[in-house]
Motif scaffolding. Structure first.
Motif, PDB file in Angstrom:
ATOM      1  N   PRO A 266      36.082 -29.232 -16.216  1.00  5.84           N
ATOM      2  CA  PRO A 266      35.712 -30.530 -16.788  1.00  5.84           C
ATOM      3  C   PRO A 266      36.622 -30.964 -17.925  1.00  5.84           C
ATOM      4  O   PRO A 266      36.920 -30.188 -18.829  1.00  5.84           O
ATOM      5  CB  PRO A 266      34.282 -30.291 -17.288  1.00  5.84           C
ATOM      6  N   LYS A 267      37.065 -32.201 -17.842  1.00  8.26           N
ATOM      7  CA  LYS A 267      37.881 -32.825 -18.873  1.00  8.26           C
ATOM      8  C   LYS A 267      37.477 -34.282 -18.918  1.00  8.26           C
ATOM      9  O   LYS A 267      37.248 -34.884 -17.891  1.00  8.26           O
ATOM     10  CB  LYS A 267      39.374 -32.675 -18.529  1.00  8.26           C
ATOM     11  N   MET A 268      37.433 -34.865 -20.082  1.00 11.97           N
ATOM     12  CA  MET A 268      36.915 -36.209 -20.297  1.00 11.97           C
ATOM     13  C   MET A 268      35.385 -36.179 -20.231  1.00 11.97           C
ATOM     14  O   MET A 268      34.781 -35.230 -19.721  1.00 11.97           O
ATOM     15  CB  MET A 268      37.482 -37.221 -19.299  1.00 11.97           C
ATOM     16  N   VAL A 269      34.765 -37.230 -20.724  1.00 16.72           N
ATOM     17  CA  VAL A 269      33.307 -37.276 -20.775  1.00 16.72           C
ATOM     18  C   VAL A 269      32.721 -37.451 -19.377  1.00 16.72           C
ATOM     19  O   VAL A 269      33.398 -37.908 -18.445  1.00 16.72           O
ATOM     20  CB  VAL A 269      32.833 -38.402 -21.705  1.00 16.72           C
ATOM     21  N   LYS A 270      31.452 -37.099 -19.237  1.00 18.97           N
ATOM     22  CA  LYS A 270      30.791 -37.056 -17.930  1.00 18.97           C
ATOM     23  C   LYS A 270      30.871 -38.383 -17.192  1.00 18.97           C
ATOM     24  O   LYS A 270      31.183 -38.427 -15.991  1.00 18.97           O
ATOM     25  CB  LYS A 270      29.325 -36.651 -18.117  1.00 18.97           C
ATOM     26  N   GLU A 271      30.584 -39.496 -17.886  1.00 22.28           N
ATOM     27  CA  GLU A 271      30.577 -40.801 -17.230  1.00 22.28           C
ATOM     28  C   GLU A 271      31.951 -41.140 -16.643  1.00 22.28           C
ATOM     29  O   GLU A 271      32.045 -41.698 -15.551  1.00 22.28           O
ATOM     30  CB  GLU A 271      30.167 -41.897 -18.225  1.00 22.28           C
ATOM     31  N   PHE A 272      32.996 -40.784 -17.366  1.00 24.18           N
ATOM     32  CA  PHE A 272      34.354 -41.038 -16.905  1.00 24.18           C
ATOM     33  C   PHE A 272      34.653 -40.202 -15.657  1.00 24.18           C
ATOM     34  O   PHE A 272      35.173 -40.709 -14.655  1.00 24.18           O
ATOM     35  CB  PHE A 272      35.340 -40.702 -18.024  1.00 24.18           C
ATOM     36  N   ARG A 273      34.322 -38.917 -15.707  1.00 27.03           N
ATOM     37  CA  ARG A 273      34.606 -38.019 -14.577  1.00 27.03           C
ATOM     38  C   ARG A 273      33.876 -38.455 -13.318  1.00 27.03           C
ATOM     39  O   ARG A 273      34.459 -38.462 -12.225  1.00 27.03           O
ATOM     40  CB  ARG A 273      34.191 -36.582 -14.923  1.00 27.03           C
ATOM     41  N   GLU A 274      32.610 -38.786 -13.461  1.00 32.59           N
ATOM     42  CA  GLU A 274      31.819 -39.133 -12.279  1.00 32.59           C
ATOM     43  C   GLU A 274      32.413 -40.327 -11.540  1.00 32.59           C
ATOM     44  O   GLU A 274      32.480 -40.341 -10.307  1.00 32.59           O
ATOM     45  CB  GLU A 274      30.376 -39.428 -12.687  1.00 32.59           C
ATOM     46  N   VAL A 275      32.837 -41.336 -12.276  1.00 29.92           N
ATOM     47  CA  VAL A 275      33.439 -42.509 -11.642  1.00 29.92           C
ATOM     48  C   VAL A 275      34.793 -42.159 -11.048  1.00 29.92           C
ATOM     49  O   VAL A 275      35.111 -42.536  -9.913  1.00 29.92           O
ATOM     50  CB  VAL A 275      33.573 -43.668 -12.643  1.00 29.92           C
ATOM     51  N   ALA A 276      35.612 -41.416 -11.796  1.00 30.56           N
ATOM     52  CA  ALA A 276      36.955 -41.052 -11.307  1.00 30.56           C
ATOM     53  C   ALA A 276      36.871 -40.287  -9.993  1.00 30.56           C
ATOM     54  O   ALA A 276      37.639 -40.544  -9.058  1.00 30.56           O
ATOM     55  CB  ALA A 276      37.686 -40.234 -12.365  1.00 30.56           C
ATOM     56  N   PHE A 277      35.937 -39.344  -9.891  1.00 24.86           N
ATOM     57  CA  PHE A 277      35.821 -38.522  -8.691  1.00 24.86           C
ATOM     58  C   PHE A 277      35.209 -39.282  -7.508  1.00 24.86           C
ATOM     59  O   PHE A 277      35.262 -38.810  -6.377  1.00 24.86           O
ATOM     60  CB  PHE A 277      35.002 -37.264  -8.975  1.00 24.86           C
ATOM     61  N   SER A 278      34.642 -40.452  -7.774  1.00 25.91           N
ATOM     62  CA  SER A 278      34.054 -41.250  -6.682  1.00 25.91           C
ATOM     63  C   SER A 278      35.048 -42.233  -6.072  1.00 25.91           C
ATOM     64  O   SER A 278      34.750 -42.857  -5.048  1.00 25.91           O
ATOM     65  CB  SER A 278      32.841 -42.029  -7.208  1.00 25.91           C
ATOM     66  N   LEU A 279      36.219 -42.371  -6.658  1.00 26.03           N
ATOM     67  CA  LEU A 279      37.202 -43.352  -6.196  1.00 26.03           C
ATOM     68  C   LEU A 279      38.041 -42.812  -5.042  1.00 26.03           C
ATOM     69  O   LEU A 279      38.177 -41.604  -4.849  1.00 26.03           O
ATOM     70  CB  LEU A 279      38.134 -43.748  -7.344  1.00 26.03           C
ATOM     71  N   GLN A 280      38.632 -43.748  -4.296  1.00 23.58           N
ATOM     72  CA  GLN A 280      39.628 -43.424  -3.292  1.00 23.58           C
ATOM     73  C   GLN A 280      41.014 -43.661  -3.888  1.00 23.58           C
ATOM     74  O   GLN A 280      41.168 -44.412  -4.845  1.00 23.58           O
ATOM     75  CB  GLN A 280      39.439 -44.298  -2.045  1.00 23.58           C
ATOM     76  N   GLU A 281      42.030 -43.019  -3.313  1.00 21.90           N
ATOM     77  CA  GLU A 281      43.388 -43.220  -3.807  1.00 21.90           C
ATOM     78  C   GLU A 281      43.745 -44.704  -3.795  1.00 21.90           C
ATOM     79  O   GLU A 281      43.498 -45.407  -2.814  1.00 21.90           O
ATOM     80  CB  GLU A 281      44.399 -42.436  -2.968  1.00 21.90           C
ATOM     81  N   GLY A 282      44.306 -45.186  -4.906  1.00 19.10           N
ATOM     82  CA  GLY A 282      44.711 -46.582  -5.011  1.00 19.10           C
ATOM     83  C   GLY A 282      43.603 -47.517  -5.452  1.00 19.10           C
ATOM     84  O   GLY A 282      43.848 -48.709  -5.666  1.00 19.10           O
ATOM     85  N   ILE A 302      45.233 -37.795  -5.223  1.00 23.02           N
ATOM     86  CA  ILE A 302      44.307 -36.667  -5.087  1.00 23.02           C
ATOM     87  C   ILE A 302      45.081 -35.498  -4.502  1.00 23.02           C
ATOM     88  O   ILE A 302      45.747 -35.630  -3.479  1.00 23.02           O
ATOM     89  CB  ILE A 302      43.111 -37.003  -4.165  1.00 23.02           C
ATOM     90  N   ARG A 303      44.984 -34.344  -5.182  1.00 20.35           N
ATOM     91  CA  ARG A 303      45.621 -33.128  -4.688  1.00 20.35           C
ATOM     92  C   ARG A 303      44.591 -32.011  -4.707  1.00 20.35           C
ATOM     93  O   ARG A 303      44.473 -31.286  -5.695  1.00 20.35           O
ATOM     94  CB  ARG A 303      46.831 -32.744  -5.550  1.00 20.35           C
ATOM     95  N   GLY A 304      43.835 -31.908  -3.632  1.00 19.91           N
ATOM     96  CA  GLY A 304      42.781 -30.897  -3.587  1.00 19.91           C
ATOM     97  C   GLY A 304      41.714 -31.181  -4.628  1.00 19.91           C
ATOM     98  O   GLY A 304      41.035 -32.213  -4.577  1.00 19.91           O
ATOM     99  N   GLN A 305      41.570 -30.278  -5.595  1.00 17.25           N
ATOM    100  CA  GLN A 305      40.570 -30.426  -6.643  1.00 17.25           C
ATOM    101  C   GLN A 305      41.069 -31.275  -7.815  1.00 17.25           C
ATOM    102  O   GLN A 305      40.303 -31.561  -8.730  1.00 17.25           O
ATOM    103  CB  GLN A 305      40.165 -29.036  -7.169  1.00 17.25           C
ATOM    104  N   GLU A 306      42.335 -31.667  -7.782  1.00 15.77           N
ATOM    105  CA  GLU A 306      42.922 -32.381  -8.913  1.00 15.77           C
ATOM    106  C   GLU A 306      43.120 -33.865  -8.609  1.00 15.77           C
ATOM    107  O   GLU A 306      43.555 -34.231  -7.506  1.00 15.77           O
ATOM    108  CB  GLU A 306      44.242 -31.736  -9.322  1.00 15.77           C
ATOM    109  N   TYR A 307      42.790 -34.683  -9.620  1.00 14.57           N
ATOM    110  CA  TYR A 307      42.872 -36.138  -9.491  1.00 14.57           C
ATOM    111  C   TYR A 307      43.770 -36.671 -10.616  1.00 14.57           C
ATOM    112  O   TYR A 307      43.484 -36.451 -11.796  1.00 14.57           O
ATOM    113  CB  TYR A 307      41.488 -36.766  -9.633  1.00 14.57           C
ATOM    114  N   ASP A 308      44.842 -37.363 -10.226  1.00 15.83           N
ATOM    115  CA  ASP A 308      45.682 -38.046 -11.209  1.00 15.83           C
ATOM    116  C   ASP A 308      45.140 -39.456 -11.402  1.00 15.83           C
ATOM    117  O   ASP A 308      45.139 -40.263 -10.455  1.00 15.83           O
ATOM    118  CB  ASP A 308      47.131 -38.125 -10.730  1.00 15.83           C
ATOM    119  N   VAL A 309      44.661 -39.741 -12.606  1.00 19.73           N
ATOM    120  CA  VAL A 309      44.079 -41.055 -12.877  1.00 19.73           C
ATOM    121  C   VAL A 309      44.770 -41.698 -14.073  1.00 19.73           C
ATOM    122  O   VAL A 309      45.276 -41.021 -14.963  1.00 19.73           O
ATOM    123  CB  VAL A 309      42.562 -40.957 -13.159  1.00 19.73           C
ATOM    124  N   ARG A 310      44.802 -43.027 -14.059  1.00 19.32           N
ATOM    125  CA  ARG A 310      45.230 -43.800 -15.219  1.00 19.32           C
ATOM    126  C   ARG A 310      44.036 -44.645 -15.649  1.00 19.32           C
ATOM    127  O   ARG A 310      43.191 -45.004 -14.821  1.00 19.32           O
ATOM    128  CB  ARG A 310      46.426 -44.692 -14.880  1.00 19.32           C
TER     129      ARG A 310
END
Length: 477
Positions: A266-282, A302-310
């Motif tokens: 876990p990195k970043m606050v919960k609300e941020f993570r939950e939304v980030a992990f629900s998105l599709q690439e792009g 998305i690279r497996g368990q890792e998500y690059d987000v801006r």
């Protein structure tokens, strides 16, 4: 209770982690014969870094170059780090330890994240440029690299070696625990005249009132973020450019608002993570509210368990009227406490805006010990400045501070349960004694593992470093 050798090892370890990219690791290519005559080593830290290309040591599949210690010294001094009391032999010994851990991490099939390492390289470069005031081109020239890619590739290998070493240490210590009986035996084994002295300790409570942001201001921020999203989605605008121009998260602006998130770490606050992990690439999210403000999040990869987000963060602004009202509210709360109408703890539970401490009556938790006690000499300097003149049970005047968003907030503090400097007492200081006992047990576990692996690993030390008085048996004598 810790030997001088162990203390120095901790100093060198901290320095090495902070500036690990000053060191170099390569695949084994050549083995050089040790000279017949061992030269006496210069144990001082020379101010001039020498460029030498010979091999000083081989550890398994890693080599350490003659120039590596010089590079690390130059890097430490460029960063303003103090190397007082640290010798070249000790820095060299730490390099040997790191390569031993990394070598056996590979043997144990420990895998590290490529994306995480490259993210660390990006961060280190940005930090180094900011602290040194040098540009990327100047850094490339300073470290004699042909281009930025070569510089980054070397830093990647260095960081990978450091990460492997770190993961190997975690594996060694994963099952090291301390029981109450072991803690008791540890304490009883310390002669009474050698028991540690703990400094003055106290508990600190606070009540925080933050000015409220109006609904109109919140909506203004939300609308602006929606406009940013529409401009990117409908008109092809560049998300990264908007980060640079508008985001209030200045720490990530240089990286275009980039963060790499891992589902398992876990990195970043919960609300941020939950939304980030629900998105599709792009995909770009709708505005997301956190304790820091409002964000829109762009999932880049998305690279497996890792998500690059801006992301773009906008922080709603507080009005002057709300600021005045917040201070007046806290002044009234303070008066009620001083007049005896309500206790500090009750007032904190009823009125404090700081949810982390509110439930505990405003008591601050020591992040080092996870209890309520703070050693006066180790307390945060800002907090110390606010409480240094308070008597036990006295309530401070209203203090002006900054919240996590940068907006102003107000607080009052109180000191309680002050215990003056004292020799360690088993009942009163059990948690501290337990920590000391656990640290000693970890040191023994590391030493045992290291001594065993040194004997099982191909190690060759060349040149003048054979004259070092190592704390570990690197020469296998």
């Amino acid at each position: 209770m810790k030997s001088t050798t162990n203390n120095m090892r901790y100093i060198v370890t901290i320095l090495t982690i902070l500036f690990s990219f000053a060191m170099q690791a390569q695949e084994l290519i050549v083995e050089e014969e040790a000279p017949a005559v061992v030269k006496e080593i210069d144990t001082t830290l020379s101010t001039v870094a020498q460029k030498i290309d010979g091999v000083s040591a081989v550890i398994g599949e890693y080599v350490i170059l003659d120039s590596d210690v010089d590079k690390s010294i130059a890097q430490f001094k460029a960063q303003g780090a103090s190397l007082e009391g640290v010798t070249r032999c000790q820095l060299f010994g730490k390099l040997l330890e790191d390569k031993l851990y990394a070598h056996h991490a590979i043997q144990d099939s420990i895998v590290v994240s490529e994306a995480e390492i490259r993210s660390n390289v990006d961060y280190q470069l940005q930090q180094f440029m900011a602290q040194s005031g040098q540009s990327m081109d100047e850094l490339i020239k300073l470290y004699n690299h042909p281009n930025e890619k070569a510089f980054r590739d070397e830093m990647y290998e260095i960081n990978k070696s450091q990460k492997l070493a770190s993961e190997m240490q975690k594996k060694i210590l994963a099952d090291v625990e301390i029981t109450p009986e072991e803690t008791r035996q540890f304490f009883n084994a310390i002669p009474e005249d050698e028991r540690p002295t703990f400094g003055t300790e106290l508990k600190v409570s606070q009540i925080v009132i933050e000015p409220k942001v109006t609904e109109e201001e919140n909506q203004r921020v939300i609308n602006q973020l929606k406009e940013f999203k529409a401009d990117v989605v409908d008109n092809g605008a560049n998300f990264r450019s908007k980060v640079v121009l508008y985001s209030d998260d200045k720490a990530s602006t240089a990286q275009g608002g980039m963060y790499t998130l891992n589902r398992k770490q876990p990195k970043m606050v919960k609300e941020f993570r939950e939304v980030a992990f629900s998105l599709q690439e792009g995909e770009i999210s709708d505005p997301v509210k956190t304790d820091y403000g409002y964000h829109i999040i762009f999932l880049e990869k998305i690279r497996g368990q890792e998500y690059d987000v801006r992301h773009i963060l906008l922080i709603p602004k507080v009005s002057e009227k709300a600021t005045v009202e917040a201070r007046e509210k806290l002044e009234k709360i303070r008066k009620s406490i001083v007049d005896g109408d309500i206790s500090f703890a009750e007032a904190a539970k009823e009125s404090s805006d700081e949810k982390e401490t509110r439930g505990d009556g405003g008591l601050l938790i020591n992040p080092q010990t996870q209890d309520y006690n703070f050693e006066l000499t180790k307390i945060d300097p800002e907090v110390y400045g606010q409480i240094q003149d308070l008597e036990e049970g006295e309530v401070s005047l209203v203090q002006t501070d900054q919240g996590r968003t940068g907006n102003v907030k107000y607080k009052i503090l109180m000191v309680s349960d002050r215990v003056e400097e004292h020799v360690a007492d088993y009942s009163r200081d059990y948690l501290k004694i337990k920590e000391l006992a656990l640290n000693e047990k970890k040191i023994k576990a590391i030493d045992k593992w290291q001594n065993e692996k040194i004997m099982d690993t191909y190690i060759k030390i060349n040149n003048e470093y054979r004259g070092c008085d190592f704390s570990s048996n690197w020469l296998k004598e």
